[in-house]
Design a protein around this motif. Structure first.
Motif, short mmCIF file in Angstrom:
data_model
loop_
_atom_site.label_atom_id
_atom_site.label_comp_id
_atom_site.label_asym_id
_atom_site.label_seq_id
_atom_site.Cartn_x
_atom_site.Cartn_y
_atom_site.Cartn_z
N GLU A 1 -1.79 5.18 -9.35
CA GLU A 1 -2.53 6.16 -8.55
C GLU A 1 -1.59 6.67 -7.47
O GLU A 1 -1.45 6.06 -6.41
CB GLU A 1 -3.79 5.52 -7.95
CG GLU A 1 -4.90 5.46 -8.98
CD GLU A 1 -6.18 4.82 -8.47
OE1 GLU A 1 -6.16 4.19 -7.41
OE2 GLU A 1 -7.20 4.96 -9.16
N GLU B 1 -1.48 8.90 -5.27
CA GLU B 1 -1.93 9.29 -3.94
C GLU B 1 -1.98 8.10 -2.97
O GLU B 1 -2.02 8.29 -1.76
CB GLU B 1 -3.31 9.96 -4.07
CG GLU B 1 -3.86 10.61 -2.84
CD GLU B 1 -3.00 11.74 -2.29
OE1 GLU B 1 -2.15 12.27 -3.03
OE2 GLU B 1 -3.19 12.09 -1.12
N ASN B 2 -1.97 6.89 -3.50
CA ASN B 2 -2.04 5.71 -2.63
C ASN B 2 -0.71 5.32 -2.01
O ASN B 2 -0.66 4.51 -1.10
CB ASN B 2 -2.53 4.50 -3.44
CG ASN B 2 -4.00 4.60 -3.80
OD1 ASN B 2 -4.70 5.48 -3.33
ND2 ASN B 2 -4.45 3.70 -4.65
N CYS B 3 0.38 5.88 -2.53
CA CYS B 3 1.71 5.37 -2.17
C CYS B 3 2.02 5.63 -0.69
O CYS B 3 1.81 6.72 -0.18
CB CYS B 3 2.78 6.01 -3.05
SG CYS B 3 4.44 5.35 -2.74
N ALA C 1 3.53 -4.31 -9.81
CA ALA C 1 2.08 -4.18 -9.65
C ALA C 1 1.48 -5.39 -8.95
O ALA C 1 0.44 -5.29 -8.31
CB ALA C 1 1.42 -3.98 -11.01
N CYS D 1 2.36 -4.54 -5.03
CA CYS D 1 2.06 -3.23 -4.44
C CYS D 1 0.91 -3.34 -3.44
O CYS D 1 -0.22 -3.62 -3.81
CB CYS D 1 1.73 -2.21 -5.52
SG CYS D 1 1.23 -0.63 -4.79
N THR E 1 -0.76 -1.25 -1.82
CA THR E 1 -1.70 -0.13 -1.69
C THR E 1 -2.53 0.10 -2.94
O THR E 1 -3.34 1.02 -2.98
CB THR E 1 -0.92 1.17 -1.43
OG1 THR E 1 -0.06 1.39 -2.56
CG2 THR E 1 -0.09 1.07 -0.17
N ASN E 2 -2.29 -0.68 -3.99
CA ASN E 2 -2.89 -0.42 -5.30
C ASN E 2 -2.46 0.93 -5.88
O ASN E 2 -3.19 1.54 -6.64
CB ASN E 2 -4.43 -0.52 -5.26
CG ASN E 2 -4.88 -1.96 -5.41
OD1 ASN E 2 -4.13 -2.81 -5.84
ND2 ASN E 2 -6.13 -2.22 -5.04
N LYS F 1 -11.71 4.38 -15.05
CA LYS F 1 -10.97 5.31 -14.20
C LYS F 1 -11.00 6.71 -14.80
O LYS F 1 -11.16 7.71 -14.09
CB LYS F 1 -9.50 4.86 -14.06
CG LYS F 1 -9.31 3.56 -13.33
CD LYS F 1 -9.30 3.75 -11.82
CE LYS F 1 -8.96 2.46 -11.10
NZ LYS F 1 -9.21 2.56 -9.66
N PHE G 1 -12.61 10.10 -12.75
CA PHE G 1 -11.86 11.24 -12.25
C PHE G 1 -11.90 12.40 -13.21
O PHE G 1 -11.99 12.22 -14.42
CB PHE G 1 -10.41 10.82 -11.96
CG PHE G 1 -10.32 9.68 -10.99
CD1 PHE G 1 -10.80 9.82 -9.71
CD2 PHE G 1 -9.79 8.47 -11.38
CE1 PHE G 1 -10.74 8.77 -8.81
CE2 PHE G 1 -9.72 7.42 -10.50
CZ PHE G 1 -10.20 7.56 -9.21
N ILE H 1 -6.81 9.95 -6.30
CA ILE H 1 -8.04 9.21 -6.51
C ILE H 1 -9.20 9.77 -5.71
O ILE H 1 -10.35 9.45 -5.96
CB ILE H 1 -7.87 7.72 -6.15
CG1 ILE H 1 -7.57 7.56 -4.66
CG2 ILE H 1 -6.80 7.08 -6.96
CD1 ILE H 1 -7.94 6.22 -4.17
N LEU H 2 -8.92 10.60 -4.70
CA LEU H 2 -10.02 11.08 -3.87
C LEU H 2 -10.69 12.30 -4.48
O LEU H 2 -11.73 12.76 -4.01
CB LEU H 2 -9.51 11.41 -2.46
CG LEU H 2 -8.94 10.19 -1.74
CD1 LEU H 2 -8.53 10.56 -0.33
CD2 LEU H 2 -9.94 9.06 -1.72
#
Lengths: 721, 186
Positions: B8, B10-12, B128, B131, B133-134, B147, B151, B178-179
């Motif tokens: 995902e 966007e979590n990074c 993984a 990480c 932040t997932n 998932k 989305f 993910i948002l």
């Protein structure tokens, strides 16, 4: 114990000829669980494996955590005591020779006794830190008061957690960094996070933070910079450094005006609402905006979200605490939870992101100038009596309260303090106004430093004692939740290094105070005495046995007996720790930063951390991976501001304030306010940003104002002096 | 139970813990095999990992004249076999993501093998595992399916499973983020 949605049953990979030792990270207050890989043929630590079954971080680690094990057998370790005979070399790494422990102890005892005979007991001082176990923190307090008999002991928590402590004590009557366990965080509906670069400073909180948003909850972040967490916030309150108190008052005003007050809670469980309501009235969105620089719409939206959220957690960190009104900032943000009643229940509350590994436990048990074990107070005769009896001294022998960390350097400058025993800290980098601090260290008559690397502060020492790293000793640490956890020993001390508790016992014997210390022969002995010493104090650890910690995945204090399982959630009974059982809503008039920009110094300088380094960088700057990722400091500046000064990306500039100057490489980025520049503080010598920072102290916590001062940039990098 | 790496983006937060962990698996000669990029460093702090996607029909293996790049039964595209790799670097050019790295001293390609000594036994790869932040997750087929439902994917497809790239990949990447489409609680 807690098995939340992130928990996975995973068996660790086991390499041949290795064992895994369960323990925790050496660095920040998250105290992430980890397994150290130990080679069973050499009995040396050789690597790390995730600890999937630790409930707080479920195997996750930041880059500091992944590489933390590399500290233990590092080439830079000090393996023998070092003595420097030539005092003219102080402030450099030159002139040290290896010595035996006996010679080092004899030299220390001789000099300490000489100074005390000539200038009195209080001519010696102890400056310690909280990146060490509760047991060591406890014994350091006892060592100062009983072995040295000096009033002057304080610690680096004054640069870290003291404002949070002061604010919580005033608001709740108790100082536990978080009112709820971290395993609640992802289930709340709104996170209001002020002055915390969470993604870089407490990265393993982030999967819970993002999950709040993934569930449809909200994230509000107050920070002068668009940090990695602010980048994804629903509302980013991009305030001027040092204006948090106005922002908090402004939000409080809106919460009251818009009917978000929990009147029953306020009436039954708090004091101070009416006067606070009166005070915050003037903080309209427009007035608040004028002070903070945040658009009124954003302030209104943030207050609306926090007010409407069924559950919410207010969180903050050094950004709001390292100000000369840090304690007020803490109480002001805490007010939000108190007037809305969003506290004293699961998924709601207030928390600070504790900076150092044992920032919580280390401040509770007597390293602070005015505290004794169990959060007892030196100013309370009953407390002094209890602890004196426990230590076997008379109350008259107990030294008076001393002064705070920065003020100790002032006393060194005035020759009131002439000798120093420094351990677990690197104030030559981490203290503000470094030119002054370094001179104070240099001018000492005699200085001892205990560390496992030769830090910038050790460069000022006459004697350096080789301490062990965290993985070569055992004991407890209290993490940022208030959860007492167990650090386990993974290898024998390298070279001739020793744990600090053992150094203190042996030094006490040399100083003729052995009868108070000689019974402490193992880490377990120190732990037993420590727990007994806290009994009856309000940070009561007496029931937190190592067995219980193992069985329960940690024990949240208070834990007052063998039967007591501890207290993950504070105030569930709505009882606070003030004598009347009520919390205090605080009316706090706004004060600007101690130094505001002017014509000569038009920029606001703020400091902070990067994800690759920890505190003064004494540990992380030596780790190859972390050094490769961030080898040097830089100045972050908005492109429009850079254009005004005609400076370019990666160009060198001189940054200066009324106190000092340094040269930095420019990093241009739009993700910072135009009136603000940022420099990370992990670097030593002439790269240290604390050469420039302002030592204006908070009147209660004595916390210096690291986070806001006035600065100017000069394009020509020729040095002025 | 088969599990996959799922990303995902966007979590990074750019902590590069995945790269640090990549060196620590105990079998990668302490060299990290993936990348994290600053997306637009003069503007914001957005970052993204670039991991080997373990293509079903990988260009690196197709381009290898020596058949040095093997595909494990789990679908993991392995690092070059030392005895077969001729050091031609075709793979480094063929891969559309630039994943294979080249060791000039050993004249040898090396790349992410999805921590095969772990993942073959269902243990998540190091990246993984750590990480914070997932961004990188190790998920079952059912979790990945959930998932996909959650989305709004372009043509119902993962962004990396496109014809103009390398078609189906074993690693699934969620982009833009993910948002997307999340309904707020209140």
């Amino acid at each position: 114990m807690q098995r939340d949605k992130f928990f996975r049953e995973i068996e660790n990979l086991q390499h041949p000829n290795e064992t895994l030792v369960k323990t925790h990270c050496s660095y920040c207050g998250m105290q992430c669980g980890m397994n150290l890989r130990v080679d069973t043929r050499t009995n040396k630590i050789i690597g790390v494996e995730p600890r999937y079954d630790w409930p707080v971080n479920v195997g996750k680690m930041c880059p500091k955590g992944v590489t933390a094990y590399q500290q233990t057998n590092h080439d830079d370790r000090i393996l023998k005591p070092l003595i420097r005979d030539d005092k003219s070399l102080k402030g450099t790494i030159k002139g040290f020779r290896e010595a035996s422990w006996d010679e080092a102890y004899d030299l220390i005892a001789k000099n300490f006794q000489k100074l005390q005979q000539a200038y009195g007991k209080d001519s010696l001082s102890v400056f310690s830190g909280v990146s060490m176990t509760n047991e060591k923190c406890y014994l350091t307090g006892k060592f100062a008061r009983v072995a040295l008999g000096t009033r002057y002991i304080d610690y680096n928590g004054r640069f870290c957690m003291s404002s949070a402590a002061g604010g919580f004590l005033r608001s709740f009557g108790v100082d536990r960094g978080s009112t709820l366990p971290w395993t609640d965080l992802h289930e709340t509906d709104c996170l209001f996070i002020a002055g915390s670069n969470t993604a870089e400073c407490h990265p393993t909180s982030m999967f819970r933070v993002w999950h709040v948003q993934e569930r449809g909850g909200y994230l509000i972040v107050a920070d002068p910079r668009e940090t990695p967490i602010a980048r994804r916030a629903d509302v980013h309150l991009d305030l001027r450094p040092g204006t948090d108190l106005a922002l908090a008052n402004g939000i409080l005003n809106l919460l009251i005006e818009n009917g978000h007050v929990d009147e029953q809670f306020v009436n039954n469980h708090t004091n101070g609402f009416e006067e606070t309501k009166e005070l915050v009235k003037q903080f309209t969105p427009e007035y608040t905006s004028e002070i903070t620089g945040v658009l009124p719409e954003k302030i209104i939206r943030a207050a609306e979200i926090y007010g409407k959220a069924p559950n919410a957690v207010v969180m903050f960190a050094r950004g709001i605490e390292q100000q000369h009104k840090g304690v007020d900032n803490v109480s002001a943000y805490t007010n939000m939870a108190l007037i809305t009643g969003k506290i004293g229940r699961p998924k709601s509350g207030v928390a600070t992101f504790t900076g150092q590994g044992n920032g919580q436990g280390g401040r509770e048990h007597g390293q602070k100038s005015d505290l004794l074990p169990g959060y007892r107070k030196l100013t309370n005769p009953q407390h002094v009596k209890e602890v004196s009896e426990f230590w076997g001294i008379t109350p008259e022998e107990m030294p008076e309260p001393g002064v705070s960390a920065y003020e100790m350097f002032e006393l060194m400058d005035q020759k009131v303090i002439r000798g120093l025993y420094l351990l677990c800290s690197n104030p030559a980098v981490s203290a503000p106004n470094s030119n002054f601090v370094r001179k104070a260290l240099k001018d000492l008559d005699f200085m001892v430093c205990s560390d496992f690397y030769l830090s910038e502060s050790a460069e000022f020492a006459d004697v350096i004692l080789p301490a062990v790293t965290w993985s070569e000793d055992e004991g407890t640490v209290t993490n940022l939740e208030g959860r007492i956890i167990k650090i386990n020993k993974a290898q024998e001390p390298l070279g001739e290094s020793k744990p600090d508790w053992q150094i203190q016992v042996e030094l006490a014997e040399r100083l003729g105070r052995g009868k108070y210390f000689s019974h402490l022969k193992t880490a377990v002995d120190v732990a037993d005495e420590f727990r007994a010493a806290t009994k009856g104090g309000y940070a009561d650890y007496s029931g937190a046995t190592w067995d219980k910690i193992e069985k329960q995945d940690g024990v949240f204090w208070p834990c007052k007996s063998e039967e007591d399982e501890g207290t993950p959630h504070m105030f569930l009974d709505k009882k606070f720790y003030h004598p009347d059982g009520k919390a205090k809503i605080c009316a706090l008039p706004y004060r600007p930063p101690a130094e505001e920009p002017d014509e000569e110094y038009p920029l606001r300088l703020t400091t902070g951390r990067v994800v690759y380094h920890y505190l003064s960088g004494n540990q992380t700057r030596r780790i190859q991976f972390l050094r490769d990722m961030c080898p040097e400091p830089y100045i972050e500046i908005h492109p429009e501001t850079a254009a005004k000064y005609d400076i370019k990306h990666e160009e060198l500039v001189r940054l200066y304030t009324r106190r000092g100057e340094a040269i930095y490489k420019v990093k241009i980025i739009e993700a910072i306010r135009k009136d603000t520049v940022f420099v990370p503080y992990h670097f030593g010598h002439d790269q240290s940003i604390n050469l420039l920072t302002n030592p204006a102290l908070d009147p209660i916590s004595r916390m210096p104002e690291f986070k806001a001062c006035a600065a100017q940039i000069d394009k020509s990098i020729k040095k002025v002096h | 139970m088969k599990k996959r790496l799922y990303i995902e983006l966007e979590n990074c937060i750019g902590c590069r813990s995945c790269l640090a962990a990549c060196t620590q698996c105990g079998g990668h000669e302490e060299r990290n095999r993936n990348y994290v990029y600053d997306v637009n460093p003069l503007v914001n702090r957005q970052t993204m990992p670039l991991m080997c996607l373990h293509c079903v029909n990988p260009a690196c293996a197709r381009s290898c004249p020596a058949q040095a790049i093997q595909i494990h039964e789990t679908g993991a595209v392995l690092s070059a076999l030392v005895e077969k790799c001729i050091g031609c670097q075709n793979c480094t050019i063929a891969c559309p993501y630039g994943i294979p790295k080249f060791d000039t001293e050993q004249n040898l390609m090396y790349k992410c093998d999805l921590c095969i000594d772990r993942t073959k036994d269902g243990i998540p790869p190091m990246c993984a595992s750590v990480c914070p932040t997932n961004t990188l997750q190790w998920l079952t087929e059912e979790e990945i399916e959930a998932k996909q439902q959650q989305f709004n994917l372009d043509n119902g497809k993962w962004v990396t499973s496109m014809q103009y790239l390398e078609n189906e990949t074993n690693v699934k990447v969620n982009l833009p983020g993910i948002l997307q489409g999340v309904t707020k609680l209140f």
